[in-house]
Motif scaffolding. Structure first.
Motif, short mmCIF file in Angstrom:
data_model
loop_
_atom_site.label_atom_id
_atom_site.label_comp_id
_atom_site.label_asym_id
_atom_site.label_seq_id
_atom_site.Cartn_x
_atom_site.Cartn_y
_atom_site.Cartn_z
N ASP A 122 0.85 -1.18 0.00
CA ASP A 122 0.00 0.00 0.00
C ASP A 122 0.89 1.24 0.00
O ASP A 122 1.72 1.42 0.88
CB ASP A 122 -0.90 -0.02 1.24
N GLN A 123 0.73 2.10 -0.99
CA GLN A 123 1.61 3.27 -1.12
C GLN A 123 1.35 4.32 -0.05
O GLN A 123 2.25 5.04 0.34
CB GLN A 123 1.45 3.88 -2.51
N THR A 124 0.12 4.40 0.46
CA THR A 124 -0.17 5.42 1.46
C THR A 124 0.31 5.01 2.84
O THR A 124 0.86 5.83 3.58
CB THR A 124 -1.69 5.72 1.51
N GLU A 125 0.12 3.74 3.21
CA GLU A 125 0.51 3.27 4.53
C GLU A 125 1.85 2.55 4.55
O GLU A 125 2.46 2.38 5.59
CB GLU A 125 -0.55 2.32 5.09
N GLY A 126 2.31 2.10 3.38
CA GLY A 126 3.56 1.37 3.30
C GLY A 126 3.47 -0.06 3.81
O GLY A 126 4.49 -0.72 4.00
#
Length: 106
Positions: free
Chosen positions: A9-13
């Motif tokens: 997930d790019q937002t949460e990593g």
């Protein structure tokens, strides 16, 4: 049959995973018997077939799509990609769970 995919997930990593379940319908009796005899839970297999989708409305009037993988004698086949690891306690074969696999016969 289940398919899985995983991604970051790019937002949460964080690493995320999604699993979807599919019904396999085999119209070729010989191919169906071979599939049930050779495949076990946890194996990675490649199935070549046609997709057939149905729109279903449940008791709460919520629509959802039901997708089947249809195997017939026209260019449909399966390949075992990787067998699962051997364990001391074996799980039942797919053939013993016939409610998860159905043939085209009524």
């Amino acid at each position: 049959m289940a398919t899985s995919e995983s991604w970051s997930d790019q937002t949460e990593g964080k690493r995320k995973q999604r699993r979807e379940w599919h019904q396999v319908v085999c119209l070729d009796e010989r191919l169906g018997e071979t599939l049930m005899r050779r495949c076990r839970k946890g194996m990675q297999i490649l199935i070549e077939g046609r997709l057939r989708g149905h729109l279903v409305v449940d008791g709460k009037m919520t629509p959802w799509t039901f997708t089947e993988i249809v195997l017939d004698s026209r260019g449909c086949d399966f390949t075992i990609l990787r067998a699962r690891k051997q364990t001391a306690q074996r799980r039942p074969a797919v053939a013993n769970r016939r409610h998860k696999f159905r043939t085209g016969k009524k």
